[in-house]
Design a protein around this motif. Structure first.
Motif, short mmCIF file in Angstrom:
data_model
loop_
_atom_site.label_atom_id
_atom_site.label_comp_id
_atom_site.label_asym_id
_atom_site.label_seq_id
_atom_site.Cartn_x
_atom_site.Cartn_y
_atom_site.Cartn_z
N ASN A 139 6.00 -2.05 7.59
CA ASN A 139 5.61 -1.18 6.48
C ASN A 139 4.09 -1.25 6.27
O ASN A 139 3.49 -0.35 5.68
N THR A 196 2.11 1.90 7.34
CA THR A 196 1.94 3.05 6.46
C THR A 196 0.71 2.89 5.58
O THR A 196 -0.02 3.85 5.31
N PHE A 216 4.65 4.16 -2.17
CA PHE A 216 5.25 5.24 -1.39
C PHE A 216 5.47 6.49 -2.25
O PHE A 216 5.33 7.61 -1.75
N VAL A 273 4.64 7.13 9.41
CA VAL A 273 5.93 7.32 8.74
C VAL A 273 6.92 7.95 9.71
O VAL A 273 6.54 8.70 10.61
N ARG A 313 10.20 7.51 5.71
CA ARG A 313 10.40 6.05 5.58
C ARG A 313 9.57 5.32 6.62
O ARG A 313 9.09 5.89 7.59
N SER A 337 11.64 7.57 0.76
CA SER A 337 11.29 8.49 -0.32
C SER A 337 11.69 9.91 0.05
O SER A 337 11.66 10.29 1.23
N THR A 390 12.93 7.20 -4.69
CA THR A 390 12.59 6.19 -3.69
C THR A 390 13.62 5.08 -3.67
O THR A 390 14.30 4.82 -4.68
N THR A 439 13.48 1.08 -2.17
CA THR A 439 12.70 0.04 -1.50
C THR A 439 13.48 -1.27 -1.58
O THR A 439 14.26 -1.49 -2.51
#
Length: 391
Positions: A94, A97, A291, A321, A334, A348, A355, A357
């Protein structure tokens, strides 16, 4: 083992509780607390991850019904306490991103060209001039991944990143330039721009671009561009620090060595092997805030957000992403991530209004990542994004 709690967003509270508040003002009787939906389908889906072998999981969902948080499993093996819902955890890829967003912000400022040769900005590495900034962000550069690769059915080893080799080297400090030079000593896997292959080195290079163009250390620029403006209190670029800060769950690595299965507590590990590619620490709440802001157009101009979302035809990967179907015709963006002992989910809808998470920790059981994990993940996604009551 289950543990869930629910809270309402301010908007949801006003809508549902105003009549009760009015009664209280008129009668002098305290208004009863307004309970948020229980979301049993989410509780069941969260528990499913522990049932297939994860030590613990904490999930946050934000949608028009408010905020729902839930956890299952344990914070530490052998102890009864559940994972803290405000825990900080290693979010793995992650991280990419965040890095892609920062690079695209530099594009928006005219500091770097998306389709310019990356070598123009990082001449010290003598990159192939055909490799553009876009190719780094979309994994179409052909650059070998310093953590090892698997391409065209061939396994290509890299720096110690799994098994006993990683365990023995998990406190070693790597320099970003060292990682890049190791990868560039290998031949390109394909002609730049002609194929797709996930490479951690692409994002180590992208993070170095951020440093070079900003003139600041990556951690400082992350604070200046993202964590500071968004008020992310639990998101940290740890550098070479092995201690996991703040409240956190323990992560475990189960592996085999010389025919013996071992389980090691890997909560402490030096993340410098994954600089820019998977080293960030964050929380489920911070991942939501980041996000939702990104997908809601608060971090990038519309034209560059559109570029970020253009999926590669081979795998649906844009610029930092993935673009995919949640399982019922609902498009979600994602980027999930994992490091040894830890994992994170970040999903999201296109407008950032819904969202999901999560943070996960590995335990002392083998997880079937081919069959059981995809089923557990699909059940969780459908519980949120395919629940017609939430539409």
């Amino acid at each position: 083992m289950k543990n869930t709690s629910t809270t309402r967003s301010p908007r949801g509270f006003r809508k549902l509780a105003a009549p009760a508040v009015a009664v209280a003002l008129l009668t002098g009787v305290a208004a009863p607390a307004v309970a948020a939906p229980e979301r049993p389908e989410l509780r069941e889906a969260v528990q499913g991850f522990v049932d297939i072998g994860f030590a613990g999981i904490q999930v946050r969902v934000d949608d028009e019904r408010g905020t729902w948080t839930g956890s299952a499993g344990v914070r530490k093996l052998g102890e009864p306490a559940k994972p803290p819902k405000n825990a900080m955890g290693r979010i793995g890829s992650n991280t990419k991103t965040f890095v892609a967003t920062m690079v695209l912000q530099l594009v928006a400022e005219g500091r770097i060209g998306l389709d310019a040769p990356a070598r123009d900005y990082l001449p010290e590495f003598a990159l192939d001039r055909r490799i553009t900034v876009r190719m780094l962000l979309q994994h179409t550069s052909g650059v070998f991944s310093h953590t090892g690769d698997y391409y065209n059915g061939q396994e290509l080893p890299g720096l110690p990143s799994t098994g006993q080799d990683w365990v023995d080297n998990r406190f070693r400090t790597y320099q970003p330039a060292e990682l890049v030079r190791y990868a560039l000593a290998k031949p390109l896997l394909f002609t730049p721009g002609t194929d797709w292959n996930y490479s951690n080195t692409n994002y180590t290079l992208a993070a170095l671009l951020v440093e070079k163009l900003s003139g600041r250390p990556f951690a400082e620029e992350l604070r200046r561009r993202i964590t500071g403006p968004l008020g992310l209190k639990g998101t940290v670029a740890p550098g070479a620090r092995s201690v996991l800060p703040g409240p956190h769950s323990h992560g475990y690595y189960r592996y085999q060595h010389n025919g013996v299965t071992k389980t090691v507590d890997v909560t402490r590990q030096n993340p410098s092997l994954l600089f820019g590619a998977g080293d960030l620490v964050s929380t489920a709440e911070d991942l939501h805030t980041f996000f939702a802001a990104l997908q809601g157009g608060k971090l990038l101009p519309a034209s560059l957000l559109a570029e970020m979302r253009k999926p590669h035809p081979k795998v649906g990967y844009g610029l930092g992403v993935f673009v995919e179907d949640a399982g019922c015709g609902t498009t979600v963006f994602r980027h999930n991530g994992s490091t040894i002992g830890y994992g994170a989910l970040m999903y999201s809808t296109p407008d950032g209004s819904r969202t999901l998470t999560a943070l996960l920790t590995g335990g002392d059981r083998d997880v079937d990542v081919v069959n059981e994990y995809p089923r557990a993940l699909s059940k969780l996604l459908k519980a949120e994004f395919c629940d017609q009551a939430a539409s």
